[in-house]
Each structure stands twice: as structure tokens, then as C-alpha cells.
Scaffold this active site. Sequence first.
Site, mmCIF file in Angstrom:
data_model
loop_
_atom_site.group_PDB
_atom_site.id
_atom_site.type_symbol
_atom_site.label_atom_id
_atom_site.label_comp_id
_atom_site.label_asym_id
_atom_site.label_seq_id
_atom_site.Cartn_x
_atom_site.Cartn_y
_atom_site.Cartn_z
ATOM 1 C CG ASP A 198 4.524 2.461 6.633
ATOM 2 O OD1 ASP A 198 4.936 1.734 5.711
ATOM 3 O OD2 ASP A 198 4.657 3.704 6.642
ATOM 4 C CG ASN A 237 0.607 0.182 -1.207
ATOM 5 O OD1 ASN A 237 -0.044 -0.244 -0.246
ATOM 6 N ND2 ASN A 237 1.548 1.108 -1.033
ATOM 7 C CD1 TRP A 238 -3.592 -0.512 -7.254
ATOM 8 C CD2 TRP A 238 -2.595 -2.409 -7.892
ATOM 9 N NE1 TRP A 238 -4.459 -1.560 -7.003
ATOM 10 C CE2 TRP A 238 -3.880 -2.730 -7.393
ATOM 11 C CE3 TRP A 238 -1.774 -3.449 -8.359
ATOM 12 C CZ2 TRP A 238 -4.365 -4.043 -7.335
ATOM 13 C CZ3 TRP A 238 -2.266 -4.755 -8.298
ATOM 14 C CH2 TRP A 238 -3.531 -5.040 -7.796
ATOM 15 N NE ARG A 270 9.708 -2.118 -0.797
ATOM 16 C CZ ARG A 270 9.530 -1.197 0.158
ATOM 17 N NH1 ARG A 270 10.559 -0.540 0.642
ATOM 18 N NH2 ARG A 270 8.321 -0.931 0.591
ATOM 19 C CD GLU A 325 -8.320 10.212 21.409
ATOM 20 O OE1 GLU A 325 -7.175 10.715 21.417
ATOM 21 O OE2 GLU A 325 -9.360 10.871 21.596
ATOM 22 C CG HIS A 351 5.952 -6.919 1.949
ATOM 23 N ND1 HIS A 351 5.607 -5.776 2.630
ATOM 24 C CD2 HIS A 351 6.421 -6.497 0.742
ATOM 25 C CE1 HIS A 351 5.848 -4.718 1.866
ATOM 26 N NE2 HIS A 351 6.354 -5.137 0.719
ATOM 27 N NE ARG A 353 4.657 0.320 -1.743
ATOM 28 C CZ ARG A 353 4.893 0.055 -0.482
ATOM 29 N NH1 ARG A 353 5.399 -1.115 -0.142
ATOM 30 N NH2 ARG A 353 4.636 0.942 0.459
ATOM 31 C CB SER A 364 -2.864 2.011 -0.210
ATOM 32 O OG SER A 364 -1.701 2.290 -0.965
HETATM 33 C C1 IPE Z 1 0.278 2.861 3.744
HETATM 34 O O1 IPE Z 1 1.644 2.637 3.721
HETATM 35 C C2 IPE Z 1 -0.439 1.718 3.102
HETATM 36 C C3 IPE Z 1 -0.365 0.439 3.808
HETATM 37 C C4 IPE Z 1 0.146 0.237 4.981
HETATM 38 C C5 IPE Z 1 -0.962 -0.672 3.101
HETATM 39 P P1 IPE Z 1 2.567 3.245 2.575
HETATM 40 O O2 IPE Z 1 3.959 2.884 2.909
HETATM 41 O O3 IPE Z 1 2.056 2.843 1.241
HETATM 42 O O4 IPE Z 1 2.288 4.805 2.750
HETATM 43 P P2 IPE Z 1 3.175 6.064 2.308
HETATM 44 O O5 IPE Z 1 3.468 5.887 0.856
HETATM 45 O O6 IPE Z 1 4.418 6.022 3.117
HETATM 46 O O7 IPE Z 1 2.326 7.240 2.624
HETATM 47 C C1 IPE Z 2 3.947 -1.555 4.638
HETATM 48 O O1 IPE Z 2 5.330 -1.576 4.603
HETATM 49 C C2 IPE Z 2 3.331 -2.641 3.787
HETATM 50 C C3 IPE Z 2 2.649 -2.154 2.583
HETATM 51 C C4 IPE Z 2 2.464 -0.915 2.255
HETATM 52 C C5 IPE Z 2 2.123 -3.175 1.689
HETATM 53 P P1 IPE Z 2 6.127 -0.798 3.478
HETATM 54 O O2 IPE Z 2 6.335 -1.729 2.330
HETATM 55 O O3 IPE Z 2 5.461 0.474 3.122
HETATM 56 O O4 IPE Z 2 7.507 -0.527 4.190
HETATM 57 P P2 IPE Z 2 8.365 0.814 4.154
HETATM 58 O O5 IPE Z 2 7.466 1.930 4.544
HETATM 59 O O6 IPE Z 2 8.855 0.972 2.740
HETATM 60 O O7 IPE Z 2 9.466 0.566 5.126
HETATM 61 MG MG MG Z 3 5.588 2.347 3.858
#
Ligand code: IPE
Ligand code: IPE
Ligand code: MG
Length: 249
Positions: A21, A69-70, A34, A208, A38, A72, A66
Amino acid sequence: MSILDEIDIDNTPSHIAIIMDGNGRWAKKQGHNRLFGHNFGVESVREVLQAAQKTNVKYLTLYAFSTENWNRPKEEVDGLMDLLVRTIGNEVAELHKSNVKISTIGDIEGLPDSCGKELSEAYEKTKNNTGVNLVLALNYSSRWELTNAAKNLALKVESGDIKVSNIDETSIISELNTSNIPDPELLIRTSGEYRVSNFLLWQIAYSEFHFTDVLWPDFKANDLYEAILDYQSRERRFGMVSEQIDKNS
Ligand code: IPE
Ligand code: IPE
Ligand code: MG
């Protein structure tokens, strides 16, 4: 002495799961969009996998996309799918050379066809490899997985294959995407968030947890070794009391 030398190689977790994350926040800090984050996150995956190969880690499960994540913005989702296809296409030969076996958990049929195609080729090419098992969690959520497990067991009861009275933990485990994978001893989440976000809810019952403020694109080999050292400092009691744990086992 490097931090790697401090690790007790006989007590490394055999399965490490990582919630990668912080890509978006990392990119924002650099003044980029963003997707830039990635893209850099892929470099951390490469490094962490190499670091894992230097220890006794046998399974590395990475939460890459996840089910949630769709939700977004479309541009980000499209960019992530594109990155996934490109990365697997670019990396598979190298991964194969280093004896890595690639597999996935999650609803792969729900991904674009181009992803499914790259992934099938990756499984096929690396299926006989005996090194680290790289498990990519894609279009994955634990509630999705557990819902499917419940449906499959109900179907087996309906068809008379099994009896309700015979359902036990083993029958549930056999319906999970991870049926052939041991539970992770260590779960890492980067970026200073203290939540599980629908990841491996059944499988982390006795894992853990290691949380770090490091954002995923900054997470490198030493960060993995630190997490393993943190793990090794824990006493895993599994419901027992300290005196019952044989420190030498
Ligand atoms: C969790 O991260 C999913 C992945 C790392 C793929 P997210 O950034 O989507 O989780 P939330 O929304 O902060 O809980
Ligand atoms: C994790 O990074 C990658 C995915 C969930 C695909 P994020 O995209 O969630 O990054 P933050 O949490 O917004 O910084
Ligand atoms: Mg995140």
C-alpha cells in the site's frame, strides 16, 4: 554485518503475505499522478522477491488488486490493468530463469481477457519450477472467496456428495483459493495503515502482523529483512502459555 545476516535462517516464515500500500501517496509526494507510483511499485516487487529468494521463504503472496479497487477512477483502473499485462509479459522470462512459480488467487475471469491470457502463459511456463511461489492476489477479496466456498459446499450437500455433519475446517480450506498454500506466518502492510482490507481473513487467523510507515515504492530488501526480524522476535503461542512453548523447537 548486513541485516540479512541477523536473520535466523531456520526460523524464517515459509509464507509471507504483503498488502502493498501507499503507491498513490508516494506519487503525490513527488508531484506525479497515481499511476507513476504504481509503476515504481513494480520495482519494489522485483526487489522484495529477490530478497525473499535469499531466505527460506517459499511463498510470497502479494495483494495487487482488490475487488474493491474497481471503485477507483476508470483511468487508474485501466492503467493498473495495463501495467499488470505489461509487467507479467516483461518479467515472466526472468522469473522463470530464477525458478519462480507464478500463481494467482482471486477472480481472474473478472479481469480483462488480455490479463487472463498473460497469466495463463505465466502459469504454464513456470508450473514445474521449484523455487519461490509467487502468488498474486488479483481481483481478490476474502469475502468473495469465503462466499464462493460456502456456495460450493452447499452445492455438494445438495447433490448428496457430502453431509452437513461432515463439514469441518478442512472442507472449508479445500474450497479456498489457497487450498494448496500454507497459511502465512507473517503479514506485512506498508504505508502506515492498520487494517486488513478484505485480505486472507481466514488464512491470517494466527499470522503475525508487521506494520510499517514505509510507502510501497520505498519498500526494499532491508525492509523485508526487518519485517522477518520483527517476526522472529515474537513468541507465537497459539492459545497456549509461554511456559508451554519450547524455545528450541
Ligand atoms: C489494499 O489497499 C489493496 C491492495 C493493496 C491491492 P487499498 O489502498 O485498496 O486499501 P484501503 O482502501 O486503504 O483499505
Ligand atoms: C496500493 O497503493 C496499490 C493498489 C491498491 C493497487 P494505493 O494506490 O492504495 O496507494 P495509496 O494508499 O492511495 O497511497
Ligand atoms: Mg491504498
